[in-house]
Write a protein that holds these residues in place. Sequence first.
Motif, PDB file in Angstrom:
ATOM      1  N   GLY A 101      -5.786 -16.301 -12.848  1.00  0.00           N
ATOM      2  CA  GLY A 101      -5.418 -16.544 -11.547  1.00  0.00           C
ATOM      3  C   GLY A 101      -3.903 -16.026 -11.361  1.00  0.00           C
ATOM      4  N   VAL A 102      -3.372 -15.216 -12.277  1.00  0.00           N
ATOM      5  CA  VAL A 102      -1.685 -15.146 -12.118  1.00  0.00           C
ATOM      6  C   VAL A 102      -1.396 -13.595 -12.350  1.00  0.00           C
ATOM      7  N   ILE A 103      -0.594 -13.023 -11.728  1.00  0.00           N
ATOM      8  CA  ILE A 103      -0.111 -11.516 -11.983  1.00  0.00           C
ATOM      9  C   ILE A 103       1.538 -11.622 -12.008  1.00  0.00           C
ATOM     10  N   VAL A 104       1.754 -10.898 -12.868  1.00  0.00           N
ATOM     11  CA  VAL A 104       3.284 -10.702 -12.850  1.00  0.00           C
ATOM     12  C   VAL A 104       3.700  -9.256 -12.428  1.00  0.00           C
ATOM     13  N   VAL A 105       4.520  -9.220 -11.559  1.00  0.00           N
ATOM     14  CA  VAL A 105       4.719  -7.690 -10.830  1.00  0.00           C
ATOM     15  C   VAL A 105       6.408  -7.669 -10.836  1.00  0.00           C
ATOM     16  N   THR A 106       6.554  -6.426 -11.257  1.00  0.00           N
ATOM     17  CA  THR A 106       8.094  -5.910 -11.061  1.00  0.00           C
ATOM     18  C   THR A 106       7.705  -4.317 -10.299  1.00  0.00           C
ATOM     19  N   GLY A 127       3.056 -12.014 -25.820  1.00  0.00           N
ATOM     20  CA  GLY A 127       1.579 -12.326 -25.541  1.00  0.00           C
ATOM     21  C   GLY A 127       1.119 -12.285 -23.926  1.00  0.00           C
ATOM     22  N   VAL A 128       1.988 -12.038 -22.685  1.00  0.00           N
ATOM     23  CA  VAL A 128       1.672 -11.837 -21.803  1.00  0.00           C
ATOM     24  C   VAL A 128       1.420 -10.191 -21.056  1.00  0.00           C
ATOM     25  N   ASP A 129      -0.006 -10.147 -20.762  1.00  0.00           N
ATOM     26  CA  ASP A 129      -0.311  -8.743 -20.603  1.00  0.00           C
ATOM     27  C   ASP A 129      -0.680  -8.618 -19.095  1.00  0.00           C
ATOM     28  N   ASN A 130      -0.671  -9.824 -18.211  1.00  0.00           N
ATOM     29  CA  ASN A 130      -1.305  -9.790 -17.031  1.00  0.00           C
ATOM     30  C   ASN A 130      -0.213  -9.270 -16.051  1.00  0.00           C
ATOM     31  N   LEU A 131       0.253  -7.968 -16.274  1.00  0.00           N
ATOM     32  CA  LEU A 131       1.239  -7.584 -15.442  1.00  0.00           C
ATOM     33  C   LEU A 131       1.199  -6.071 -14.865  1.00  0.00           C
ATOM     34  N   LEU A 132       1.776  -5.633 -13.681  1.00  0.00           N
ATOM     35  CA  LEU A 132       1.664  -4.586 -13.086  1.00  0.00           C
ATOM     36  C   LEU A 132       3.081  -4.213 -12.815  1.00  0.00           C
ATOM     37  N   VAL A 133       3.361  -2.799 -12.713  1.00  0.00           N
ATOM     38  CA  VAL A 133       4.628  -2.371 -12.164  1.00  0.00           C
ATOM     39  C   VAL A 133       4.531  -1.327 -10.940  1.00  0.00           C
ATOM     40  N   THR A 183       1.560  -7.755   0.687  1.00  0.00           N
ATOM     41  CA  THR A 183       0.507  -7.073   0.515  1.00  0.00           C
ATOM     42  C   THR A 183      -0.440  -8.127  -0.679  1.00  0.00           C
ATOM     43  N   LEU A 184       0.372  -8.500  -1.741  1.00  0.00           N
ATOM     44  CA  LEU A 184      -0.303  -9.122  -2.845  1.00  0.00           C
ATOM     45  C   LEU A 184      -0.776 -10.603  -2.520  1.00  0.00           C
ATOM     46  N   LEU A 185      -0.063 -11.379  -1.849  1.00  0.00           N
ATOM     47  CA  LEU A 185      -0.437 -12.630  -1.586  1.00  0.00           C
ATOM     48  C   LEU A 185      -1.978 -13.059  -0.968  1.00  0.00           C
ATOM     49  N   PRO A 186      -2.400 -11.910   0.027  1.00  0.00           N
ATOM     50  CA  PRO A 186      -3.749 -12.103   0.550  1.00  0.00           C
ATOM     51  C   PRO A 186      -4.920 -12.113  -0.340  1.00  0.00           C
ATOM     52  N   PHE A 187      -4.665 -11.295  -1.531  1.00  0.00           N
ATOM     53  CA  PHE A 187      -5.630 -11.070  -2.600  1.00  0.00           C
ATOM     54  C   PHE A 187      -5.967 -12.313  -3.319  1.00  0.00           C
ATOM     55  N   GLY A 188      -4.967 -13.412  -3.189  1.00  0.00           N
ATOM     56  CA  GLY A 188      -5.474 -14.695  -3.519  1.00  0.00           C
ATOM     57  C   GLY A 188      -5.059 -14.897  -4.965  1.00  0.00           C
ATOM     58  N   TYR A 189      -4.096 -14.336  -5.699  1.00  0.00           N
ATOM     59  CA  TYR A 189      -3.656 -14.651  -6.899  1.00  0.00           C
ATOM     60  C   TYR A 189      -2.263 -15.205  -7.010  1.00  0.00           C
ATOM     61  N   GLU A 190      -2.016 -15.988  -7.818  1.00  0.00           N
ATOM     62  CA  GLU A 190      -0.542 -16.357  -7.991  1.00  0.00           C
ATOM     63  C   GLU A 190       0.323 -15.405  -8.391  1.00  0.00           C
ATOM     64  N   LEU A 191       1.505 -15.267  -7.859  1.00  0.00           N
ATOM     65  CA  LEU A 191       2.315 -13.983  -7.896  1.00  0.00           C
ATOM     66  C   LEU A 191       3.751 -14.477  -8.519  1.00  0.00           C
ATOM     67  N   LEU A 192       4.051 -14.002  -9.903  1.00  0.00           N
ATOM     68  CA  LEU A 192       5.292 -13.928 -10.448  1.00  0.00           C
ATOM     69  C   LEU A 192       5.963 -12.816 -10.048  1.00  0.00           C
ATOM     70  N   MET A 193       6.939 -12.640  -9.242  1.00  0.00           N
ATOM     71  CA  MET A 193       7.734 -11.612  -8.790  1.00  0.00           C
ATOM     72  C   MET A 193       8.987 -11.430  -9.455  1.00  0.00           C
ATOM     73  N   CYS A 194       9.342 -10.359 -10.106  1.00  0.00           N
ATOM     74  CA  CYS A 194      10.566 -10.184 -10.782  1.00  0.00           C
ATOM     75  C   CYS A 194      11.282  -8.709 -10.407  1.00  0.00           C
ATOM     76  N   ARG A 250       2.525 -19.033  -4.681  1.00  0.00           N
ATOM     77  CA  ARG A 250       1.177 -19.351  -4.868  1.00  0.00           C
ATOM     78  C   ARG A 250       0.447 -18.783  -3.491  1.00  0.00           C
ATOM     79  N   PRO A 251      -0.702 -18.425  -3.468  1.00  0.00           N
ATOM     80  CA  PRO A 251      -1.066 -17.728  -2.141  1.00  0.00           C
ATOM     81  C   PRO A 251      -1.791 -19.008  -1.111  1.00  0.00           C
ATOM     82  N   THR A 252      -0.785 -19.850  -0.973  1.00  0.00           N
ATOM     83  CA  THR A 252      -1.052 -20.934   0.038  1.00  0.00           C
ATOM     84  C   THR A 252      -0.872 -20.470   1.344  1.00  0.00           C
TER      85      THR A 252
END
Length: 614
Positions: A101-106, A127-133, A183-194, A250-252
Amino acid sequence: MAAWWCPAESTKPVFVGIFGAILGGFAVSALFFLLSFSSLASPPIPFPAVAPTTTNVSGPAQPETIYNRPIWKPPPRGSRMPPPRAFRLTRDMVRARARDGVIVVTFGNYAFLDFILTWAHHLTALGVDNLLVGAMDTKLLRELYLRGVPVFDMGSRMVTEDAGWGSPTFHKMGREKVLLINTLLPFGYELLMCDTDMVWLKNPLPYLARYPDADLLTSSDQVIPTVTDDSLENWREVTGAFNIGIFHWRPTEPAKKLAKDWKDLVLSDDEIWDQNAFNDLAHKVFGQPVQGQDELVYSYDGKLKLGVLPAAIFCSGHTYFVQGMHQQLHLEPYAVHTTFQYAGTEGKRHRLREAMLFFDPPPYYDSPGGFLSFRPSIPKKLLLDGAHTVESHFALVNYQMKQVRTALAIASLLKRTLVMPPLWCRLDRMWFGHPGVLEGTMTRQPFLCPMDHVFEINVMTKDLPEEEFGPHIDFREYSFLENPSLPKQVKESFLEVQLCDEHSTRCSTANGTNKHRPLILARNSTEETLLNVFSLYKNIKIIQFSSMVDAFRGFADAAVETKFRDRVKRYVGIWCCVELREIGHIYYDMYWDEKPGWKPHPPRNREEDHPPWS
């Protein structure tokens, strides 16, 4: 952009023509986009080889797509670029890359390609591969796709050059971040923005999971510790601004509401800095602790639960590079963000290189002309004796600066890359008047100071006109020779040079070419002597001097000397700042020793407020 209207009854032929032109324009744009990516041939990855990381997906194996392809796995050679729509940010794309439930984004533009690759390499090594750029230009999108980095198109069509701090492009990037979060929060995933100018040193996801009720966890510019362990900062004592370079959403509903209000605020005025806007909103209501979770505070609208990440382990450029707070508190840092630094993007890159945290391509570690280094010689009285004052600080820095000046001259003469020495300072550098070290911080005196505290790294890396300033002098960070990425064949190709009194009987350059003994070299050697002696050692990769004190007499050609002086005078910056002064900064002077009675005083008026070389 405002819509264009016209009466349809009287303009139907015109409308059809315009409509056709628009469609044609779209077709041409799409064709240009596709042609720029067609017939892909993967370039060599300019970093240490990393095995592709497979996303942890439960259930039956899914067919491989660009959404779920393992990280660092490039597309097949010769394949064509997927259509532009394949890179649109969608819920499906995030679902394919998210884990637990977590995505890491830069995000960034092409100017930050090396930062982005460094960021991604650190995460995947943990070991963190749940990332998007997010790519803000098509050039970056193409490069990341070729390297197997999960990338999406932000549709920004931004320029590929560096966006300096405070520039219109800088502020545009800030607004893009706010839009991206919305844009990302309505998708329902926790977002670590960097931000891209930070690196991860430890997997942060287990730490963030310790606070499941927090709507938002943010880093800060706090430089005074409020806790001495790895718990969240004591929000009651936090005085530094919340820093939006590292924060976890968190998508609250409260978080989504804050994100929307933040977006509306920054879009209402191009002059508003996104971080200031965020801080203003976060502090609208602030100060009521969350019952049973004292580390969290109600914020923004009185419903959003916020926590402040500890600056000792989610480090700023000050707590990591200057204070070394994590070392003093015996804590393991999770991240370092290159804030509190100087010399722009070049300064950020150099900070990470000094800490051996930046990934550079192999040629960086094997300069064709070889390297020149030296062991700095600093008298104890300059480093340790007496009070820490402006005068004692400048006495220490000037002594080191003179040695660097000599080393730059020899490096220029021998066409070698200079490995800078570590620099010691007695006083910190800030943007404002201060007592030398900020009260309450853990900065020790003296301390190993970042190079950008003294030198203008952005000027040193610039291609100044050779006809006016002589040849470019390349340089490396002080930790360069200890970097594990330095090839064995470079490290072992080494010659030590010991300086001696030119009148001493043992001072002779007739050493032969025995690589296992130090080369003995007379102090105050001439240009001719240095060229003759070191012509025998052109194949040696590293030449290290025992000292640079009186190592070189100077260039034989007055014109060459003048150009060199004009170049290196621009290499040093300012110290800032004396308290209670309208003009409190003091210029470093590369040739301070040639000015009798030179004192470290701020300019007395605006007319005197200019660098020594201007």
